[in-house]
Design a protein around this motif. Sequence first.
Motif, PDB file in Angstrom:
ATOM      1  N   VAL A 168      39.617  39.713  40.785  1.00  0.00           N
ATOM      2  CA  VAL A 168      38.476  40.302  40.096  1.00  0.00           C
ATOM      3  C   VAL A 168      38.346  39.607  38.747  1.00  0.00           C
ATOM      4  CG1 VAL A 168      37.466  42.408  39.180  1.00  0.00           C
ATOM      5  CG2 VAL A 168      38.904  42.514  41.217  1.00  0.00           C
ATOM      6  N   GLN A 169      37.181  38.991  38.533  1.00  0.00           N
ATOM      7  CA  GLN A 169      36.961  38.239  37.307  1.00  0.00           C
ATOM      8  C   GLN A 169      35.875  38.928  36.489  1.00  0.00           C
ATOM      9  OE1 GLN A 169      36.164  34.143  38.103  1.00  0.00           O
ATOM     10  NE2 GLN A 169      36.153  33.567  35.964  1.00  0.00           N
ATOM     11  N   VAL A 170      36.161  39.158  35.206  1.00  0.00           N
ATOM     12  CA  VAL A 170      35.186  39.733  34.287  1.00  0.00           C
ATOM     13  C   VAL A 170      34.617  38.579  33.472  1.00  0.00           C
ATOM     14  CG1 VAL A 170      34.788  41.394  32.431  1.00  0.00           C
ATOM     15  CG2 VAL A 170      36.500  41.881  34.188  1.00  0.00           C
ATOM     16  N   MET A 171      33.312  38.343  33.638  1.00  0.00           N
ATOM     17  CA  MET A 171      32.649  37.209  32.995  1.00  0.00           C
ATOM     18  C   MET A 171      32.273  37.548  31.551  1.00  0.00           C
ATOM     19  SD  MET A 171      32.839  35.271  35.556  1.00  0.00           S
ATOM     20  CE  MET A 171      31.884  33.865  35.071  1.00  0.00           C
ATOM     21  N   GLU A 172      31.887  36.518  30.793  1.00  0.00           N
ATOM     22  CA  GLU A 172      31.487  36.700  29.396  1.00  0.00           C
ATOM     23  C   GLU A 172      30.289  37.628  29.270  1.00  0.00           C
ATOM     24  OE1 GLU A 172      30.922  33.104  27.212  1.00  0.00           O
ATOM     25  OE2 GLU A 172      32.771  32.219  27.950  1.00  0.00           O
ATOM     26  N   SER A 173      29.413  37.612  30.263  1.00  0.00           N
ATOM     27  CA  SER A 173      28.226  38.461  30.232  1.00  0.00           C
ATOM     28  C   SER A 173      28.545  39.907  30.603  1.00  0.00           C
ATOM     29  CB  SER A 173      27.180  37.915  31.196  1.00  0.00           C
ATOM     30  OG  SER A 173      27.676  37.951  32.532  1.00  0.00           O
ATOM     31  N   GLY A 174      29.757  40.173  31.059  1.00  0.00           N
ATOM     32  CA  GLY A 174      30.148  41.506  31.484  1.00  0.00           C
ATOM     33  C   GLY A 174      30.038  41.689  32.986  1.00  0.00           C
ATOM     34  N   VAL A 215      29.554  41.169  41.980  1.00  0.00           N
ATOM     35  CA  VAL A 215      29.489  42.552  42.462  1.00  0.00           C
ATOM     36  C   VAL A 215      29.273  43.486  41.276  1.00  0.00           C
ATOM     37  CG1 VAL A 215      30.977  42.201  44.479  1.00  0.00           C
ATOM     38  CG2 VAL A 215      31.995  42.852  42.307  1.00  0.00           C
ATOM     39  N   THR A 216      28.878  44.714  41.593  1.00  0.00           N
ATOM     40  CA  THR A 216      28.839  45.778  40.590  1.00  0.00           C
ATOM     41  C   THR A 216      30.152  46.556  40.672  1.00  0.00           C
ATOM     42  OG1 THR A 216      27.869  47.405  42.078  1.00  0.00           O
ATOM     43  CG2 THR A 216      26.338  46.001  40.826  1.00  0.00           C
ATOM     44  N   LEU A 217      30.339  47.491  39.752  1.00  0.00           N
ATOM     45  CA  LEU A 217      31.578  48.275  39.750  1.00  0.00           C
ATOM     46  C   LEU A 217      31.677  49.144  41.004  1.00  0.00           C
ATOM     47  CD1 LEU A 217      34.020  48.569  37.898  1.00  0.00           C
ATOM     48  CD2 LEU A 217      32.923  50.530  36.853  1.00  0.00           C
ATOM     49  N   ASP A 218      30.537  49.687  41.456  1.00  0.00           N
ATOM     50  CA  ASP A 218      30.551  50.505  42.676  1.00  0.00           C
ATOM     51  C   ASP A 218      30.865  49.657  43.908  1.00  0.00           C
ATOM     52  OD1 ASP A 218      29.951  52.799  41.245  1.00  0.00           O
ATOM     53  OD2 ASP A 218      27.783  52.501  41.451  1.00  0.00           O
ATOM     54  N   GLN A 219      30.280  48.453  43.968  1.00  0.00           N
ATOM     55  CA  GLN A 219      30.568  47.557  45.087  1.00  0.00           C
ATOM     56  C   GLN A 219      32.031  47.116  45.071  1.00  0.00           C
ATOM     57  OE1 GLN A 219      27.682  44.515  44.328  1.00  0.00           O
ATOM     58  NE2 GLN A 219      26.080  45.495  45.572  1.00  0.00           N
ATOM     59  N   LEU A 220      32.575  46.934  43.881  1.00  0.00           N
ATOM     60  CA  LEU A 220      33.991  46.578  43.765  1.00  0.00           C
ATOM     61  C   LEU A 220      34.861  47.675  44.344  1.00  0.00           C
ATOM     62  CD1 LEU A 220      36.337  44.851  42.664  1.00  0.00           C
ATOM     63  CD2 LEU A 220      36.048  46.041  40.491  1.00  0.00           C
ATOM     64  N   GLU A 221      34.531  48.935  44.048  1.00  0.00           N
ATOM     65  CA  GLU A 221      35.314  50.043  44.583  1.00  0.00           C
ATOM     66  C   GLU A 221      35.253  50.067  46.109  1.00  0.00           C
ATOM     67  OE1 GLU A 221      35.896  54.849  43.961  1.00  0.00           O
ATOM     68  OE2 GLU A 221      34.267  53.820  42.936  1.00  0.00           O
ATOM     69  N   VAL A 222      34.077  49.816  46.677  1.00  0.00           N
ATOM     70  CA  VAL A 222      33.930  49.797  48.128  1.00  0.00           C
ATOM     71  C   VAL A 222      34.753  48.657  48.728  1.00  0.00           C
ATOM     72  CG1 VAL A 222      32.277  49.404  50.010  1.00  0.00           C
ATOM     73  CG2 VAL A 222      31.687  50.925  48.109  1.00  0.00           C
ATOM     74  N   GLN A 223      34.709  47.475  48.107  1.00  0.00           N
ATOM     75  CA  GLN A 223      35.469  46.329  48.623  1.00  0.00           C
ATOM     76  C   GLN A 223      36.970  46.567  48.536  1.00  0.00           C
ATOM     77  OE1 GLN A 223      34.464  42.454  47.202  1.00  0.00           O
ATOM     78  NE2 GLN A 223      32.275  42.677  47.662  1.00  0.00           N
ATOM     79  N   LEU A 224      37.420  47.157  47.443  1.00  0.00           N
ATOM     80  CA  LEU A 224      38.858  47.424  47.304  1.00  0.00           C
ATOM     81  C   LEU A 224      39.314  48.488  48.297  1.00  0.00           C
ATOM     82  CD1 LEU A 224      39.352  47.374  43.424  1.00  0.00           C
ATOM     83  CD2 LEU A 224      39.796  45.545  45.063  1.00  0.00           C
ATOM     84  N   ASP A 225      38.468  49.468  48.539  1.00  0.00           N
ATOM     85  CA  ASP A 225      38.801  50.500  49.518  1.00  0.00           C
ATOM     86  C   ASP A 225      38.886  49.899  50.923  1.00  0.00           C
ATOM     87  OD1 ASP A 225      39.538  53.117  49.888  1.00  0.00           O
ATOM     88  OD2 ASP A 225      37.506  53.794  50.351  1.00  0.00           O
ATOM     89  N   ALA A 226      37.954  48.996  51.267  1.00  0.00           N
ATOM     90  CA  ALA A 226      37.983  48.341  52.574  1.00  0.00           C
ATOM     91  C   ALA A 226      39.216  47.447  52.708  1.00  0.00           C
ATOM     92  CB  ALA A 226      36.708  47.525  52.781  1.00  0.00           C
ATOM     93  N   ALA A 227      39.575  46.745  51.631  1.00  0.00           N
ATOM     94  CA  ALA A 227      40.757  45.878  51.671  1.00  0.00           C
ATOM     95  C   ALA A 227      42.023  46.703  51.843  1.00  0.00           C
ATOM     96  CB  ALA A 227      40.833  45.046  50.397  1.00  0.00           C
ATOM     97  N   GLY A 244      34.899  35.095  43.572  1.00  0.00           N
ATOM     98  CA  GLY A 244      33.773  34.194  43.350  1.00  0.00           C
ATOM     99  C   GLY A 244      32.411  34.758  43.692  1.00  0.00           C
ATOM    100  N   VAL A 245      32.325  35.997  44.157  1.00  0.00           N
ATOM    101  CA  VAL A 245      31.052  36.611  44.530  1.00  0.00           C
ATOM    102  C   VAL A 245      30.753  37.744  43.555  1.00  0.00           C
ATOM    103  CG1 VAL A 245      29.791  37.810  46.355  1.00  0.00           C
ATOM    104  CG2 VAL A 245      31.459  36.042  46.954  1.00  0.00           C
TER     105      VAL A 245
END
Length: 134
Positions: free
Chosen positions: A61-67, A76-88, A73-74
């Motif tokens: 998970v990379q936090v970019m300068e823009s936030g 995502v939003t914070l909600d999408q991140l939670e869904v991806q981590l739950d699936a993983a 490399g893809v």
Amino acid sequence: MQINTEAKPYDSINVTPMLDLAYVLLVVFILMTTAGVQGLTMNLPKPSNKPSTEQHEVKIVQVMESGALMVNGVGVTLDQLEVQLDAARARDPKFSVMIRGEARAPYNGVIQVVDLVNRMGIANVGLITSRIGT
């Protein structure tokens, strides 16, 4: 002229310098004991004699300068991140999450990701660091 050669004993001892020293020592003692109590508790990995042959999924998970957030490399939003981590976690309960914050990334973004990972109860979490200038 008469010189008084008779020495008189002092009636009292000046304890002010001794009290000053005691107060300084007390302050130093207080500062040193409170400085040792503060800090961050970390569980460091223990080395093993044999290499691990287990292969587990890793999400970077990379936090970019823009936030903005990126997972492997893809964007995502914070909600999408939670869904991806739950699936993983459903695929591999021992998967790892590595968090990398850009040098000028907002600190709040990194903290949000760390809070999300802690709330989800993911055990294998790491922070990716790099040398200055790389």
